[in-house]
Write a protein that holds these residues in place. Structure first.
Motif, PDB file in Angstrom:
ATOM      1  N   ALA A 160       8.590   4.688  -9.195  1.00 43.56           N
ATOM      2  CA  ALA A 160       7.612   5.328  -8.292  1.00 43.56           C
ATOM      3  C   ALA A 160       8.110   6.694  -7.857  1.00 43.56           C
ATOM      4  O   ALA A 160       7.351   7.663  -7.790  1.00 43.56           O
ATOM      5  N   LYS A 161       9.401   6.780  -7.579  1.00 47.62           N
ATOM      6  CA  LYS A 161      10.004   8.065  -7.182  1.00 47.62           C
ATOM      7  C   LYS A 161       9.775   9.108  -8.273  1.00 47.62           C
ATOM      8  O   LYS A 161       9.448  10.265  -7.988  1.00 47.62           O
ATOM      9  N   THR A 185       6.155  10.209  -8.313  1.00 44.48           N
ATOM     10  CA  THR A 185       5.812  11.027  -7.143  1.00 44.48           C
ATOM     11  C   THR A 185       6.709  12.263  -6.995  1.00 44.48           C
ATOM     12  O   THR A 185       6.512  13.055  -6.088  1.00 44.48           O
ATOM     13  N   ASP A 214      -1.682   5.392  -6.513  1.00 48.46           N
ATOM     14  CA  ASP A 214      -2.005   4.976  -5.149  1.00 48.46           C
ATOM     15  C   ASP A 214      -0.933   4.070  -4.559  1.00 48.46           C
ATOM     16  O   ASP A 214      -0.717   4.069  -3.360  1.00 48.46           O
ATOM     17  N   GLU A 260      -6.182   4.100   1.430  1.00 52.15           N
ATOM     18  CA  GLU A 260      -6.706   2.759   1.164  1.00 52.15           C
ATOM     19  C   GLU A 260      -5.595   1.711   1.128  1.00 52.15           C
ATOM     20  O   GLU A 260      -5.724   0.626   1.703  1.00 52.15           O
ATOM     21  N   ILE A 261      -4.534   2.039   0.407  1.00 51.51           N
ATOM     22  CA  ILE A 261      -3.418   1.091   0.285  1.00 51.51           C
ATOM     23  C   ILE A 261      -2.696   0.941   1.622  1.00 51.51           C
ATOM     24  O   ILE A 261      -2.255  -0.157   1.988  1.00 51.51           O
ATOM     25  N   VAL A 291       7.008  -0.926  -0.042  1.00 51.70           N
ATOM     26  CA  VAL A 291       5.656  -0.626  -0.505  1.00 51.70           C
ATOM     27  C   VAL A 291       5.489   0.885  -0.536  1.00 51.70           C
ATOM     28  O   VAL A 291       5.821   1.570   0.430  1.00 51.70           O
ATOM     29  N   VAL A 292       5.051   1.374  -1.708  1.00 51.64           N
ATOM     30  CA  VAL A 292       4.719   2.791  -1.789  1.00 51.64           C
ATOM     31  C   VAL A 292       3.211   2.893  -1.608  1.00 51.64           C
ATOM     32  O   VAL A 292       2.443   2.581  -2.512  1.00 51.64           O
ATOM     33  N   SER A 293       2.817   3.262  -0.410  1.00 56.53           N
ATOM     34  CA  SER A 293       1.384   3.331  -0.098  1.00 56.53           C
ATOM     35  C   SER A 293       0.983   4.791  -0.135  1.00 56.53           C
ATOM     36  O   SER A 293       0.987   5.477   0.874  1.00 56.53           O
ATOM     37  N   TYR A 294       0.672   5.244  -1.336  1.00 59.46           N
ATOM     38  CA  TYR A 294       0.423   6.671  -1.513  1.00 59.46           C
ATOM     39  C   TYR A 294      -0.972   7.066  -1.029  1.00 59.46           C
ATOM     40  O   TYR A 294      -1.181   8.169  -0.591  1.00 59.46           O
ATOM     41  N   SER A 295      -1.912   6.131  -1.124  1.00 55.07           N
ATOM     42  CA  SER A 295      -3.275   6.448  -0.686  1.00 55.07           C
ATOM     43  C   SER A 295      -3.563   5.805   0.676  1.00 55.07           C
ATOM     44  O   SER A 295      -2.904   4.845   1.078  1.00 55.07           O
ATOM     45  N   GLY A 348      12.080   1.131  -6.919  1.00 47.95           N
ATOM     46  CA  GLY A 348      11.420   2.314  -6.379  1.00 47.95           C
ATOM     47  C   GLY A 348      11.689   3.566  -7.210  1.00 47.95           C
ATOM     48  O   GLY A 348      11.055   4.611  -7.004  1.00 47.95           O
ATOM     49  N   GLY A 394       2.637   1.397  -5.134  1.00 49.31           N
ATOM     50  CA  GLY A 394       3.769   0.755  -5.788  1.00 49.31           C
ATOM     51  C   GLY A 394       4.321  -0.321  -4.880  1.00 49.31           C
ATOM     52  O   GLY A 394       4.230  -0.215  -3.666  1.00 49.31           O
ATOM     53  N   VAL A 395       4.836  -1.378  -5.484  1.00 52.21           N
ATOM     54  CA  VAL A 395       5.495  -2.409  -4.680  1.00 52.21           C
ATOM     55  C   VAL A 395       6.896  -2.614  -5.241  1.00 52.21           C
ATOM     56  O   VAL A 395       7.068  -2.766  -6.450  1.00 52.21           O
ATOM     57  N   THR A 407       7.599   9.998   0.442  1.00 52.51           N
ATOM     58  CA  THR A 407       8.835   9.787  -0.306  1.00 52.51           C
ATOM     59  C   THR A 407       8.592   8.971  -1.577  1.00 52.51           C
ATOM     60  O   THR A 407       9.435   8.958  -2.475  1.00 52.51           O
ATOM     61  N   GLY A 408       7.463   8.300  -1.650  1.00 52.07           N
ATOM     62  CA  GLY A 408       6.997   7.696  -2.895  1.00 52.07           C
ATOM     63  C   GLY A 408       7.971   6.808  -3.650  1.00 52.07           C
ATOM     64  O   GLY A 408       7.978   6.809  -4.879  1.00 52.07           O
ATOM     65  N   GLY A 409       8.803   6.050  -2.940  1.00 53.49           N
ATOM     66  CA  GLY A 409       9.745   5.162  -3.617  1.00 53.49           C
ATOM     67  C   GLY A 409      11.173   5.703  -3.612  1.00 53.49           C
ATOM     68  O   GLY A 409      12.123   4.999  -3.965  1.00 53.49           O
TER      69      GLY A 409
END
Lengths: 419, 419
Positions: free
Chosen positions: A283-284, A287, A297, B306-307, B300-304, A280, A299-300, B278-280
């Protein structure tokens, strides 16, 4: 011009907080060509602060203090600065109103002691505080200058920028400019070797640095004014960026992630991240940047093999055969997240961050970073040979971001140039 | 006993590095009951260093220097310490061999200048350096003590632990112990108010602090030895933990994530994270801890939006109706990630981290944090009223971790107690 920095606060002497004000002020003054000869820290003690200020004024032309401007009885910097400069404090109705307004705007009640902060030196220059209640000030007398700034960095720094930098310009004999040319993918010693005689100049000077798995060359030039200094730096910066073209990700850029996000935005591209060892962190970092939502959009964090298989579609056989830390797995993670997210770039990161290895015999510090795009998937192997978990995780993210950056440059910028 | 810290190095005065040595030494000395009255930084300059050391020895019983022990001509601390203590440097064959051995072990060639580092004060105590080449030393004379330590923290700190702490024990009149009782979910002013007369004690003292959206009470006791000091601290610590039971997540714990990972491990539980704002960052904090893989499989970073819908199954209608930053979405994110991962706890975090709001009229600093487990889903609303992106993102993670911690305590620890 010679300057000393005096930070006031018992909490610094107790080791409760790191003195970041000193490093900030020193750096800013160095860039203005003002020499800092001493940094000192002293507690909230009348006799010791007076002694220190007197000695500092004896030795130096400019003394800058931070801290001790608050409303309580142990905030003594205001009084002591006035004392050593033979000035007096007078009540400023204007500042008093400002402080009252500050409390009203926050819905708080002002205590009587806050009025103390409205006293300013009668012959001083007052610096308004837009991020708190304590104003700062400067007293200039007998070719000496004392400057008092509040202790909290988020109050001190804007006040320095707004008031102190312009004030100090007249004390600056030369203007110094400094630029950092930042690189990823090359080691410090190789960079220094290849830079060769570029490092021998006197104005500008070029110095190699390394930090967090990145390298940079700092070009520092001085001149009578900023333009002259910049003119001197320019040809050397051009030489360096040409020579290290492949590695340079930016000049004076904060970090690789901000460069990447800007590039992605510019070309309306999106990135997605599949992370194992970085967990993460990549992704951090993306973001961290406000507005990242237009390029990111999804990240996993697939920390287990099961999740790698289930969500990202990494082949279970391959996970068994090659292990989670392997090139095939990094590639499939990148491809899997690209497919899942529909982003232009899919990034896969897998590695052994340490301090201990996993149950394979793979060394700590080994990682694979893959990037998948419409043209295919590219994977690099990274071996830091370090057992430092945070370092390894940081470097993996940076190398991944740089790999995407290079692809964008190649496919969207260089191609456009050629056309 | 009064002590001063003198850090030597032009790079600190240029603002190139933060002086973390000063904060480390101050903290250690404070805990030993030795008062640090000044911290100073001076450059690699003969006259200025001599002047500073002389003044420091005049004022204080103990002077500790860091830096300037290296092999080059501008490493002058060794010479100047000897000069002011009227001692002489002599070649130590033993240290010389050690330095030679260090270079051989690293496969490096030793330069002639490294021999400089084998010179030690004739009447001093030598501290071996197991993490570099420069030995440290102490000279004790005329009831004054000067201690010289190397500049790199990874050399200085182990040397302090091994040699300096035992040496300084005799100067320590009292032993001081200090414990931090850390809390989440209560503000500093409320905490201080509720603590009431607990804050008035003299031994132990209790002081309130706040940092990164958390609060803590620091209990500091002194005694003739460690046991006596601990005995004094104990009843107050018990009173505080009882009074603030709901909020206390640990005593002297590094942070909430390490407490949570320990608790999850203890009860063989797993956590999974669905992050929006928090994006990760939350996943990053959990995976900062080595061995987190036994409690964490999937984030899972679900920023949108849709995700959020596609991967976590958040209802598209609800996303439209309530917006991404809403209680229903946080709840569905938590439930979705729990289902996807099969973990015991699913966490959903959604909010407006700032500095700007999204295209709704919701305020920056508003967030929803939900935790789903076998008993259902709980959601809290957080309003920090701050526009600080990093702060908001950090606080959201902490509050989420604390919510899970409370659930584990309730369901696995308190229930077990009752049975």
């Amino acid at each position: 011009m010679i300057c000393e920095i005096v930070c006031v606060g018992t909490e610094i002497l107790l080791g409760d907080i790191v003195n970041t004000n000193a490093v900030y002020l020193s750096r800013q003054l160095a860039l203005m060509g003002i020499s800092v000869l001493r940094q000192s820290v002293v507690g909230d003690n009348n006799a010791r602060l007076t002694e220190m200020l007197k000695q500092a004024l004896d030795r130096s032309d400019i003394v800058i203090t931070t801290g001790g401007l608050g409303p309580t009885a142990d905030d003594i910097t205001r009084d002591k600065c006035c004392e050593v400069m033979e000035s007096s404090l007078v009540l400023s109705e204007e500042i008093k109103e400002e402080i009252e307004g500050y409390f009203v705007s926050k819905g708080l009640k002002m205590s009587e002691s806050n009025i103390r902060q409205a006293y300013v030196p009668e012959d001083g220059i007052v610096f308004r505080n837009h991020n708190g209640t304590a104003p700062g000030f400067a007293i200039e007398k007998n070719s000496k200058c004392i400057i008092a700034l509040p202790g909290p960095p988020r109050e001190m720094k804007p006040m320095f920028e707004e008031y102190v930098r312009p004030l100090l310009r007249k004390y600056s004999t030369a203007t110094i400019v400094s630029h950092n040319i930042k690189m990823i993918g090359i080691g410090e010693s190789v960079m220094a070797e290849e830079a060769g005689s570029l490092l021998d100049g006197e104005n500008p000077t070029v110095a190699p640095y390394a930090k967090d798995g990145e390298c940079f060359l700092r070009v520092t030039a001085s001149g009578n004014d900023e333009d002259e200094a910049e003119e001197k730096a320019k040809p050397i910066i051009e030489k360096i960026t040409e020579k290290f073209d492949k590695y340079v990700y930016g000049i004076d850029e904060e970090n690789i992630e901000s460069v990447l996000v800007k590039l992605l935005k510019k070309h309306s591209l999106k990135i997605s991240l599949a992370e194992s060892c970085t967990g993460g962190y990549a992704a951090k970092r993306i973001t961290d940047i406000s507005g990242a939502s237009s390029v990111f959009d999804c990240g996993v964090v697939s920390y287990s093999n099961e999740i790698k298989n289930k969500i990202l579609g990494v082949n279970a056989e391959d996970l068994k055969k090659y292990g989670a830390v392997s090139e095939p797995v990094a590639r499939q993670m990148a491809e899997g997240i690209r497919k899942l997210s529909g982003a232009d770039y899919g990034v896969g990161i897998t590695g052994i961050a340490g301090p201990l290895s996993d149950n394979t015999n793979k060394p700590v510090g080994l990682s694979y970073v893959a990037v998948s795009d419409k043209n295919g998937t590219e994977c690099i192997e990274i071996m830091t040979a370090r057992h430092d978990r945070d370092y390894n995780r940081y470097v993996n993210g940076s190398r991944a971001f740089d790999l995407v950056r290079r692809k964008i440059i190649k496919d969207y910028e260089r191609k456009a140039e050629k056309q």
